[in-house]
Every structure is written in structure tokens, then in C-alpha cells.
Motif scaffolding. Structure first.
Motif, short mmCIF file in Angstrom:
data_model
loop_
_atom_site.label_atom_id
_atom_site.label_comp_id
_atom_site.label_asym_id
_atom_site.label_seq_id
_atom_site.Cartn_x
_atom_site.Cartn_y
_atom_site.Cartn_z
N GLN A 124 0.86 -1.22 -0.14
CA GLN A 124 -0.02 -0.05 -0.01
C GLN A 124 0.82 1.22 -0.02
OE1 GLN A 124 -2.68 1.80 -0.72
NE2 GLN A 124 -4.07 0.89 0.85
N HIS A 160 -3.03 -2.62 -5.56
CA HIS A 160 -3.30 -1.35 -4.78
C HIS A 160 -3.29 -0.39 -6.12
CE1 HIS A 160 -3.69 -2.50 -0.76
NE2 HIS A 160 -2.60 -3.24 -0.74
N ARG A 170 -6.54 1.02 -7.53
CA ARG A 170 -7.44 1.85 -6.95
C ARG A 170 -7.58 3.15 -7.43
NH1 ARG A 170 -8.44 3.06 -1.09
NH2 ARG A 170 -7.03 1.24 -0.40
N ASP A 220 -7.13 3.72 4.66
CA ASP A 220 -8.08 2.71 4.87
C ASP A 220 -8.50 2.76 6.52
OD1 ASP A 220 -8.27 1.83 2.60
OD2 ASP A 220 -6.54 0.34 2.72
#
Length: 989
Positions: free
Chosen positions: A365, A398, A401, A702
Motif C-alpha cells: 500500500q 493497490h 485503486r 483505509d
């Protein structure tokens, strides 16, 4: 006498890491070799791999674009090898006229034939199936390793090896003997067929090219760039190229500033100081990033002092400020003592940041955030380099996204792709004789029945899966027919069975080619053209065709149960790379693919021991002392290559070195390279190089506010919802855990068994009850009845073999006990009854009710495990016997009357008091054989009181169905997740 051409001083150059190899190479080649009329068309550029060819081509395009040129004729670029020696190094040298060099044998054919030779040599000691093929692959790899180093088979019998044999362990001696014998037979077969191994042919091509170019130097320029493989034959070719009138050898990041003393400390590197010494000594610094370059120079016969710096730098060149620090970073042990006296200026790694994350998911991430941030700057290119393919896949996901498509250029194993996985599921289903898990995974695979009929297909598959849940049925497809009929999908299943049946019709060893034919036919029947249509399908088709062709020629056979293991091993060697079309400024590379690449920001990820560098593995066939004596670099040599990859990556303008503190198995150790970076920076500089904002942002991305504490569930259905029929077993749950009753009896929820589950206590209880019922009703022998019932229940043979002996001992005890009764006989077996209490229907099944001589009744409940304790009965959590007794006294069972006086649990569990070792009787009331203080005449009134209390409170009243109302009561955990038990248990107050 023919005059030999003049020898020129070797033209060997080095491009420092901070200059950017591909861009610097192009920036120097264009003005040096470009011509106005033909551009670079006369230049031949020798590169180490196909990936390097693409990287250099892109560098040419960038150079022409930056120079404002509309285009230029490109040089001829030929692939001659790479550092891992698994590319066809010399395939483009064939046009040189090397017609006398024999053709090379196909690697798949060699692998399969080596397996047959192994089987013949080892006889009854030979491994079978996949193990034999793995050993053949190891032998092929060891042969290539020796051939690349120009080591012939005769050297295995030379004095250097034979003198070592007495000191080797027995298994090493056996492996060496088997290897030598198999290799000798193999080479004999090759000679008879007029073929040679691919590695040997490459060596001959290199030698042929070297001799030809040395005798008649080409008129056109030849440049070898980025080739760092130290194979002797390739080193001889590079020596000739370096001495051509218009030739040059350009190396990546040879450290020309290193002190001579440090260079000497690297070790002999293939050039021992005294004759007779081994080429590689134990003290060689093989893990140093410059060691393989020293080995190459020694084999080329070029001194480091003859190597010159390349005269140009690339478009993305970085500042040379950190060059000295990177050189110091990898110093060998003695030389690294100089760190203590280094000034801060010589330890500073400007532009290099260190990032540490909690785990691989957090690391991925954070890296995705850094990439997202970087591409906001126009024209900025980002490379993510990691040997951890799992981490690379996480980063790819990731990045999606933000709609950033960045494919992992290292690819993924064919076994992990949709087409490869479906093929493996077919093989696994066949190997395990239609076991439920691979069968259901196969039938629900995304490629199966693509198109308009997929919805109906999935509905049928899911109905079949629901019926298959529970213990594994008998093997094969035939036992699944009744299950499909029960699920009301028989017609659909018959079509599926027709497709899969050819895979399961044979046993024993079968020709591998025939099995591949059947798998291909089944895959096409299930998926149509979808199985072959994408890049993974094309790779699968090529693998199947190649393996089938050579397996048919060799006559390779395997057992069906080994099929999926063999295919998985083959698929894991095949990398499927994505089609191009991702983000033009974002690349994700493995270590091999990253060589010669360049970007403005380079993120080196997965810097942990075992990943970067990978854990070195020893050769499974040739002992390390044997390899050392033969002059083959040891397993640690790969660590030096990994170090060179990192050193090259650290030459980018901006660098991030990233690791995670944990992986999926637990805490991990930082890479030795990363530890060196920290040690070099020291406590004074390290804080300036720590990068934390990306990990903080990743955590915040998140982030969600902590949820409110979940309170213990206390549902209150309305009066109409509470009025349900209650079974005698549900009554126990109502009193011990009202929520369990609410979920099961009011909401109507049922627990689903897993597919291919272990036989649960409920399943074993059902089987035992049915056997006893049929035995009582038929009067046939217990053994015969048990065999029939277990067969009808589709019990798997292994389960029957493990559990049936214990069950039969317990049933034998039941048979003997009942036969020995006097004044008592069974009157009712496995019958349903019911009664009305306060307008509520109570129902249940009596396992057995016996009639005594005086007309009274004995209520019997069979248990496959331990019966309830007296404490549970008195607390009202085990009222089944009492409720059945009340039902019997009130005429709940037609044709049966009498007063219930005896209450017994007949347990089928292990018992020391039983003649068969299994089975005993216990009672919840005082009967002279136990310590219970509950009198028989008090048992039914107590049960009735508890029954009325439960009805008044929860069924006719409005009390909440509180979860785990009585935590000490023995209860099931079926609905623990539904009640979110872990979120409130222990925090009720």
C-alpha cells in the motif's frame, strides 16, 4: 605463411550506476557509430537478454525524441546471454556459417529421456512419478552448470574429484556415481544421434565466432553491452570483441575507484596465484557485487586498469555524490573497517530513503502511494523492483485503486493463471478420483461454460455442492449419480460425467501423452476455445504440445495419482508475462528484468533475508567440495549478483529501500544489504534517510473510526413468531443458550458442513442410529447391516476403514447386552412422537424404549460420545430423556403405554468395563450403580417443571433470547459468529 591480423588493446568500458546504463550506452553509441546515410545499421549490438534488447530499444527511442530526430536506422541487436544463463545465448550467432556444429537437443526431450535413464540405472531404488522427473530435472541443471563452465564429463573421474571421494558422505558419493553414469549414457546417445546439449552448442558457437572474428575481423563495428556472464566460452568471445578494430565491451557498474587492496581482497576469482590451486578458494568474497565482474575480467585476460570510463551519461543520470558511499557499502570484511573513519560526506546517500512497514500488505500500500505521488510529476518514470512476486501482485492490485495499470513484467507461473489452474484442477480431480473439493473447484472455474449458459451452469453446480457437503463419498463418478439425483440436477450431472469419465477409466501407469490428450479434450469440452484464447492459454497450449510430443516419442508413463504434481512442476517453470499496454511510466520488475532499466524513482522492495538476497541452495547432486574442485562458483555466487542488482538500482536519482517487518509466517530478518546501509549511515545520518509519511498515509487511507462496542444480542420476536414446534433437542438449547434456539428454530438457520468434511459427531450418530434401527427391525447380523448402511451413506473407504472397527466393537456390545436381557425387551426403535403442552407441540424421536416385566418403561438414548453429566441434567440443560419419558406416559407414541421408571444413556464410547472395549450404560437418576442423588420418581416432575418454565418464559412469554445466557452450559458453537461472540464475551458488564 599467412599474416595474422594485428591485435588491438582491449576496448573495455564501464558505465557507472549513476549514469543510467541504457541511456548512457545509447548516448555514446549514436555519435560514435552513427552515419548520416545508414544511421546505426552497420552496428551489431550484443546484449545479454531479450529484456535488455527491449530496454535498449526504448532508450534509443527516448534519445531520438529528446534530440528532435524523426528517426534513425537502429543497430542489429542480438541476444547472446544473461546472468542466469537460461536464455538461448547464441541463437542469433547461427548465421555465421557454423554448419558443422551439431544441432542441439530439445530440453523437454532431454528431461524426459534422463528420467528413463535414471529409472534404468537405479532399478528398484529409483523414485517414482514426480520425484523421478524432479531428479531428472536436477541432473539436467547440474549438467548445464558444468557445460557452461567448459567442464567435460571426464573431469568427474579426474584426480581432483577422485581424491575427494573418500571424504564425502555416502549419499554424496552415491549421487556423484549416479550422475556420472547417467551423463555418460546420455552423451553417448547424443553422439549417436548427431546432437549435443544446448549449453555445449552455445559454447561452440561462441568459440566459432571468436575464431572467425579473430582471423577475419568484421568490417562493421561490434559492441557487447551489459553482458556480465562469466562463462569461459563467452569470456573468450568478449575478449575477441574487445580487441576488434571497431569492437568494444561495455560493462555495467564496474567499480573503477575501488582500491587495489580491496580488489585483491575479493579473492582469486578464477585466477589462482599458484598453479594447482583451485579456481575458487574458501576465502573468496563471492557475495560481493564486483566479484562476478572480476571473474569475467580474469577469464577475458583483461586487467581492471585497462578498463575505461564510458564517456557519456544518460538522460536520467543522477549525481555522482553517492558513488563513493555505494562503493563503501559493499566492502569485504577487512576493508569495511574503514567505515569507522569515514567522514559524513563520504557516507551520505543523498536521494536514498529507507522505508519500513508492518507487513507485506502495508508495504504494498505504501509503495503504491509513492508511485501514485511520483507520476503526478510529468515525464517522471518509476520502477518498482522486487524478487517477491507475491508483493509485486499486491502492488499491482493497490495501484488499481487509482486506475493505474502496472503489470508485473516478471510474469507469474503458468500454474497461477486461469488457464493453467483449470488444467491443474482437471488433473487433480483425476488424480484424486473425483474428490469433492477439486471437482467443485473445477466446475465453478471462471473459464467453464462461458457465455449465455453460465448462469444455469452455476445454479446446477451450487445445488450439487450443497448435496456434496459433509464427509467424502466413495471414490469415482458413479457414487455421485444418486447425490445429483437428490439435488435434482441429474440430467446436468450426466453431461458432466460424460466429459470427465475418460479421465478416470484407467489405473496403474499410463502414457503421459494419452493423459494429456484426455485432459485437453476435457478442457475444451468444459471451456471451448476460452481455455486457449488468452496469453496464458497460448502458453498452456505450447506446453501441452511440447510435452505431449516428446512424451510420446520417449514413451514416458506416470500413474494417474501423480499427474497433477507432474504438471504443476512443469507449469511452475513457465512464466506468463502480461501483454503490453500498462501505464507508460510505471514498471514493476523482478531482479533479472530490472537489469539495464532506468527510472527517475526506483523503489527496491522486499529487502528481507530469503527474498533479496534469496537463500542459497546447494546442488542436490554434486557436493560443494566437488564443485569447488572442478572450478564451478558456489551457491553464494548468486548473492553477489543480487548485491550488484541493488547497487545498480541505487544509482537512480531517487531511491527508496523498502521492507516489511513480518511476512505471512512471522517476523523476518532485514536483508544483509539493508543492514549495511543502516550501519554505513550510522546514528547521525540514519534519521535523515527514514521515510515514514508513505506508511502513515497508507495506514490513514483505509482508516475507520473504532466501531462502537457490540452488546450481547437479546432478540425479542413477537408472539406469533415465538409459537413454533419444539424438538426435544431444541428444548435443551432453549434453556442453555436461548439465542441458539432463536437462530435455529425461529429464524430457521442451519449449519452447512464443509465440502469433504471430516465425519462429524452428528454424522457418526446418524450412521449408528440407522444401523441399530435396521438391526432391530430386520434381525440380521449386525456386521451385515452396518456394511449395508455405510455403503448406502456413500461413506469413503478410508473413513470406513478407520472408524468402522471402533463402531463395530460398540455395536457388538449393544447386541450382546440386549440379547442377555431378562424381563425386558425393546418395544419401540427410532420412532417419532409428540405431545401438546400449553398449546405448544413438543416432538422428538425416541432412540429406544424398552418394556419391563411389570409393564413400566425404560427410556434409552444412544450416544456416540460421552453422555451428559448429572450436573447438566439437574441444571435443566439435558432434558431429552425426561421429555421423551413425559411424551411416552402421555401417549405420544402410538401403541405404547406405561410409566417411565428407568432412564439410560447407552454410550458407544471406549470403556474398560466392556468386554469388547467399547460401550457402557449410565443413568442421570439414582439406580444403585451411580452417585446421583436424583431419585427416579423425581426425574419426570423436574423435567416437566423445567419444560413449563421454558415455555412460559420464552415461547408464551416475552423474555429475550439472550446469547450465551448460561456460559457454563455445554453448547454448540454453530451460531457464535452470528452472535459476534468474540466482540462482547467478557465485556458484558
Amino acid at each position: 605463411m599467412v599474416d595474422e591480423p594485428p591485435l588491438y588493446t582491449p576496448a573495455v568500458y564501464s558505465i557507472a550506476a549513476h549514469r543510467g546504463f541504457a541511456d548512457a550506452l545509447v548516448a555514446g553509441l549514436v555519435p560514435r557509430y552513427g552515419q548520416e546515410d545508414v544511421g546505426l545499421a552497420r552496428l551489431t549490438l550484443l546484449l545479454p537478454s531479450t529484456r535488455a534488447l527491449r530496454t535498449v530499444s526504448e532508450a534509443f527511442i527516448r534519445h531520438f525524441g529528446a534530440a528532435g530526430l524523426s528517426g534513425m536506422l537502429m543497430p542489429r541487436m542480438a541476444v547472446v546471454g544473461d546472468l542466469d544463463l537460461d536464455e538461448a545465448l547464441g541463437s542469433l550467432l547461427d548465421p555465421l556459417g557454423a554448419a558443422d556444429i551439431p544441432r542441439s537437443v530439445d530440453p523437454t526431450r532431454r528431461w524426459l529421456r534422463l528420467a528413463e535413464l535414471l529409472r534404468e540405472e537405479m532399478g528398484k531404488d529409483a523414485p517414482r512419478g514426480s520425484a523421478l522427473l524432479r531428479m531428472a530435472r536436477d541432473i539436467a541443471a547440474a549438467m548445464d552448470r558444468l557445460l557452461v563452465e567448459d567442464i567435460g564429463p571426464e573431469e568427474l573421474f579426474g584426480p581432483r574429484v577422485m581424491d575427494l571421494r573418500p571424504d564425502l558422505a555416502n549419499h554424496w558419493q552415491d549421487s556423484l556415481r549416479i550422475f556420472a553414469r547417467v551423463q555418460t549414457r546420455w552423451l553417448s546417445e547424443l553422439g549417436a544421434a548427431g546432437e549435443i546439449d544446448a549449453a555445449a552448442r552455445r559454447n561452440r558457437l561462441f568459440d566459432f565466432a571468436a575464431e572467425r572474428w579473430k582471423a577475419v575481423p568484421p568490417a562493421a563495428p561490434i559492441v557487447a553491452a551489459g553482458v556480465t556472464s562469466a562463462a569461459p566460452a563467452l569470456a573468450r568471445l568478449l575478449r575477441v570483441v574487445a580487441q576488434l578494430p571497431q569492437g568494444a565491451v561495455i560493462l555495467p557498474d564496474l567499480d573503477l575507484s575501488m582500491d587495489d587492496a580491496v580488489w585483491s581482497e575479493l579473492g582469486a576469482a578464477g585466477a589462482p596465484q599458484q598453479a594447482g590451486d583451485p579456481p575458487f578458494s574458501r576465502g573468496d568474497a563471492v557475495t560481493h557485487p564486483q566479484y562476478h565482474l572480476k571473474l569475467l575480467l580474469n577469464r577475458m585476460g583483461v586487467a581492471r586498469g585497462e578498463v575505461q570510463q564510458w564517456h557519456r551519461k544518460g538522460m536520467t543520470a543522477a549525481s555522482p555524490d553517492r558513488t563513493h558511499a555505494i562503493s563503501s557499502l559493499f566492502l569485504p570484511p577487512e576493508a569495511s573497517k574503514s567505515w569507522a573513519g569515514l567522514d559524513a560526506d563520504k557516507r551520505r546517500l543523498s536521494g536514498v530513503k529507507l522505508m519500513e512497514s508492518a507487513g507485506p500488505e502495508a508495504e504494498a500500500q505504501a509503495i503504491a502511494l509513492l508511485v501514485r505521488e511520483a507520476i503526478e510529476e510529468p515525464a517522471m518514470r518509476v520502477n518498482v523492483i522486487t524478487p517477491d512476486r507475491g508483493l509485486a501482485r499486491r502492488i499491482v492490485q493497490h495501484l488499481r485503486r487509482w486506475n493505474i495499470t502496472a503489470d508485473d513484467s516478471a510474469g507469474r507461473p503458468l500454474s497461477d493463471t486461469p488457464a493453467g489452474r483449470l488444467f491443474l484442477l482437471l488433473a487433480e480431480m483425476a488424480s484424486e478420483n473425483a474428490a469433492p473439493v477439486p471437482l467443485m473447484a473445477l466446475l465453478q472455474h471462471p473459464l467453464v461454460e462461458l457465455g449465455a449458459g453460465r448462469r444455469e451452469w452455476l445454479e446446477n453446480t451450487r445445488r450439487m455442492e450443497l448435496s456434496l457437503r459433509g464427509p467424502r463419498p466413495a471414490p469415482g463418478l458413479a457414487p455421485l449419480g444418486p447425490i445429483a439425483e437428490k439435488a435434482q440436477v441429474l440430467e446436468w450431472w450426466q453431461g458432466v460425467e460424460a466429459i470427465l469419465a475418460p479421465l478416470l477409466t484407467s489405473h496403474g501407469e499410463l502414457p503421459l501423452a494419452h493423459l494429456l490428450d484426455r485432459l485437453s479434450n476435457a478442457a475444451e469440452s468444459l471451456c471451448g476455445d476460452a481455455i486457449w484464447s488468452r496469453e496464458d492459454g497460448r502458453a498452456l497450449a505450447a506446453m501441452v504440445e511440447d510435452l505431449r510430443l516428446h512424451a510420446r516419442e520417449i514413451g514416458t508413463g506416470i500413474e494417474l495419482r501423480e499427474l497433477h504434481v507432474v504438471l504443476r512442476d512443469v507449469m511452475e517453470q513457465i512464466a506468463v508475462r502480461p501483454p503490453y499496454g500498462g501505464h507508460p511510466r510505471v514498471s514493476i520488475y523482478g531482479l533479472l528484468e530490472s537489469r539495464m532499466s532506468r527510472a527517475d524513482l526506483v523503489i527496491c522492495a522486499g529487502l528481507n533475508e530469503g527474498s533479496w538476497p534469496a537463500s542459497p541452495g546447494s546442488d542436490p547432486l554434486l557436493a560443494p567440495p566437488v564443485l569447488r574442485a572442478l572450478g564451478v562458483p558456489g551457491a553464494d555466487f548468486r548473492i553477489g549478483l543480487s548485491a550488484h542488482d541493488l547497487a545498480g538500482a541505487m544509482g537512480a536519482p531517487k531511491v527508496v529501500l523498502s521492507r516489511a517487518r513480518r511476512d505471512g509466517s512471522g517476523p523476518v530478518i532485514p536483508s544483509r544489504f539493508l543492514l549495511r546501509v543502516r550501519a554505513l549511515l550510522g546514528n547521525d545520518l540514519l534519521p535523515r534517510h527514514q521515510l515514514t509519511y508513505a506508511t502513515d498515509l497508507a495506514g490513514a487511507l483505509d482508516y475507520a473510526a473504532p466501531p462502537q462496542s457490540y452488546i450481547r444480542p437479546q432478540p425479542r420476536p413477537n408472539a406469533a413468531q415465538r409459537l413454533v414446534r419444539i424438538s426435544v433437542t431444541a428444548l435443551d438449547r432453549l434453556r442453555s443458550d436461548p439465542y441458539q434456539f432463536y437462530a435455529g428454530s425461529i429464524l430457521g438457520l442451519k449449519e452447512l458442513d464443509p465440502v469433504d468434511a471430516e465425519p462429524s459427531p452428528a454424522w457418526r450418530g446418524t450412521a449408528a442410529h440407522e444401523i441399530l434401527q435396521k438391526w432391530h427391525e430386520s434381525g440380521r447380523p449386525m456386521q451385515e447391516v452396518a456394511a449395508e448402511v455405510l455403503q448406502q451413506m456413500n461413506a469413503h473407504p478410508l473413513m470406513r476403514a478407520l472408524w468402522r472397527p471402533r463402531l463395530m466393537k460398540a455395536l457388538e456390545w449393544v447386541e450382546e447386552t440386549i440379547t442377555g436381557f431378562e424381563g425386558r425387551k425393546p418395544a419401540l426403535i427410532e420412532q417419532w412422537g409428540e405431545m401438546e403442552v400449553k398449546g405448544v407441540t413438543i416432538f422428538g424421536k425416541a432412540d429406544r424404549i424398552d418394556v419391563l416385566d411389570d409393564g413400566s418403561l425404560a427410556i434409552v438414548d444412544y450416544k456416540t460420545g460421552s453422555p451428559p453429566t448429572g450436573k447438566q441434567v439437574k441444571a435443566g440443560y439435558a432434558l431429552q430423556l425426561g421429555t421423551i419419558g413425559l411424551m411416552a406416559e402421555r401417549g405420544g407414541f402410538p401403541g405404547l403405554q406405561g410409566e417411565a421408571q428407568k432412564f439410560e444413556y447407552w454410550s458407544l464410547a471406549k470403556s474398560d468395563k466392556s468386554d469388547t472395549g467399547f460401550g457402557y450404560i449410565s443413568s442421570p437418576v439414582k439406580d444403585g450403580r451411580n452417585r446421583s442423588d436424583l431419585e427416579a420418581e423425581d426425574f419426570l416432575p423436574m423435567a416437566e417443571d423445567y419444560l413449563h418454565e421454558a415455555l412460559d418464559k420464552w415461547i408464551l412469554g416475552d423474555a429475550p433470547f439472550t446469547a450465551r445466557l448460561n456460559p457454563d452450559a455445554a453448547t454448540y458453537n454453530t451460531f457464535d459468529q452470528l452472535m459476534r461472540l468474540d466482540e462482547w464475551m467478557g465485556r458484558e458488564g
